[in-house]
Design an enzyme around this catalytic site. Sequence first.
Site, PDB file in Angstrom:
ATOM      1  N   VAL A   1       1.673  -6.989   9.053  1.00 55.54           N
ATOM      2  CA  VAL A   1       2.423  -7.119   8.058  1.00 55.54           C
ATOM      3  C   VAL A   1       3.518  -5.883   8.825  1.00 55.54           C
ATOM      4  O   VAL A   1       2.796  -4.960   9.345  1.00 55.54           O
ATOM      5  CB  VAL A   1       1.915  -6.007   6.402  1.00 55.54           C
ATOM      6  CG1 VAL A   1       3.610  -5.509   5.747  1.00 55.54           C
ATOM      7  CG2 VAL A   1       1.069  -7.628   5.715  1.00 55.54           C
ATOM      8  N   SER A   2       4.727  -5.699   8.962  1.00 53.49           N
ATOM      9  CA  SER A   2       5.077  -5.425  10.253  1.00 53.49           C
ATOM     10  C   SER A   2       4.978  -3.344   9.506  1.00 53.49           C
ATOM     11  O   SER A   2       5.430  -3.190   7.974  1.00 53.49           O
ATOM     12  CB  SER A   2       6.533  -5.639  10.275  1.00 53.49           C
ATOM     13  OG  SER A   2       6.531  -6.475  11.315  1.00 53.49           O
ATOM     14  N   ALA A   3       5.615  -2.411  10.535  1.00 49.88           N
ATOM     15  CA  ALA A   3       6.425  -1.262   9.451  1.00 49.88           C
ATOM     16  C   ALA A   3       7.419  -1.486   9.152  1.00 49.88           C
ATOM     17  O   ALA A   3       7.929  -2.046   9.389  1.00 49.88           O
ATOM     18  CB  ALA A   3       6.095  -0.266  10.940  1.00 49.88           C
TER      19      ALA A   3
ATOM     20  N   ARG B   1       4.077  -2.892  -1.891  1.00 52.55           N
ATOM     21  CA  ARG B   1       3.700  -3.202  -0.572  1.00 52.55           C
ATOM     22  C   ARG B   1       1.641  -2.950  -0.303  1.00 52.55           C
ATOM     23  O   ARG B   1       0.992  -4.054   0.387  1.00 52.55           O
ATOM     24  CB  ARG B   1       3.867  -1.729   0.518  1.00 52.55           C
ATOM     25  CG  ARG B   1       3.928  -2.179   2.063  1.00 52.55           C
ATOM     26  CD  ARG B   1       3.811  -1.576   2.351  1.00 52.55           C
ATOM     27  NE  ARG B   1       3.537  -1.619   3.981  1.00 52.55           N
ATOM     28  CZ  ARG B   1       4.514  -1.310   4.974  1.00 52.55           C
ATOM     29  NH1 ARG B   1       5.267  -2.857   5.123  1.00 52.55           N
ATOM     30  NH2 ARG B   1       3.623  -1.979   5.993  1.00 52.55           N
TER      31      ARG B   1
END
Length: 392
Positions: A67-69, A34
């Site tokens: 960038v979403s949770a 990530r």
Amino acid sequence: MRDPVALRAAMVAELGEDTIRSKAVAAAFSVVPRHLFAPGEPLDRVYDSNTPLVTKTGPDGKALSSVSAAHIQAVMLEQAEIEPGMRVLEIGSGGYNAALIAELVGPLGAVTSVDIDPEIVARARACLQAAGYEDRVRVVQADAEHGVPEQVPYDRIIVTVGAWDIPPAWIAQLSEQGRIVVPLRFAGLSRCIAFDLAGGRLVSHSYCLGGFVPMQGEGTYSETLVPIHGEATLRIDGPDPGFDVPALRKAVHAPRIERWSGAAFDMPDELELFVVTSAPHVPFLYASQQLVDQGVFTPAVTYGTAAVVEGGSLAYRTKRENEDLGGWESGVYAYGPQAEAVADRYVGLLRRWAADFRRRGAARIEYLPTSAGVPDGWYVPKRHGVVAVSWR
């Protein structure tokens, strides 16, 4: 510097406690780095499962891309139930979610990610290359309103931007057993809904809370804001239904009444969905902390709360401590010449929810294209069709 591998393992373990249910989704989160999709961000932030990482803002400071949770990404991937060999279209490119999807579809599957913003497309491609996924994800610059017809049909369409409507192209580009997972906005709410294709319409398989940066391009839509008291507004997901604004402004300056339902205040998000889909034209009331401090409204309005409006009167939901009900009791405050009637109506909804739906399951949400006609029961019109909601 902390080890990203260890942080990633800790994030996956945390997600596995209440979010990740499948081995495949857990394996994808365990493999994809990530931090390579959020260069420059502190690793602790990158691997915090509830932290979205904004990658672009507009002139007003609002997020245009992120960038979403990891938590909501995991939820939506579980909703999608992606299998090896599937063809998947992702709408809204950040790179990381597309890499997770690539792990799920495997070498025999195909992943296409589309975004309207050339900067976001270039960034996604660069991040995918850095993480080793450049040959496993095709990134396209286009207005997602039209999908990506070159790669049809798609077994899954996963939308990672807030959508106000479902364009006909998305439905047309689904395979016969296809599923769309989309953060859909309707009646002032946003829910991540997994829709299955069924006879030309979309029927909810599951849904949950979830909000994303709004869609750009042809799918852009703005709320209607109706000021009623200084920094207090009614927000309407659609055109103004013709509220009596002068009367409402007068009402909120007058003394209010309160009514209590005798029903527990729990599952508030599901209760809110029930309220807004049980009456026409239920706006959301928002007000500043200053108006709360002045005693005009209660803290419920600072984040928005559903309001029932009748003529020049309105009521909104609130709560108070009640240990006999396990902690909190739901109730309403009402204003205006018809305050008694509108309060009774709202309290009736709260009691009906508690008696009939609180522990009995979720709503059925459908999307019907314009060609399918108008359904019975509650629905809200969109550009290309209607969203209909019924309670089981």
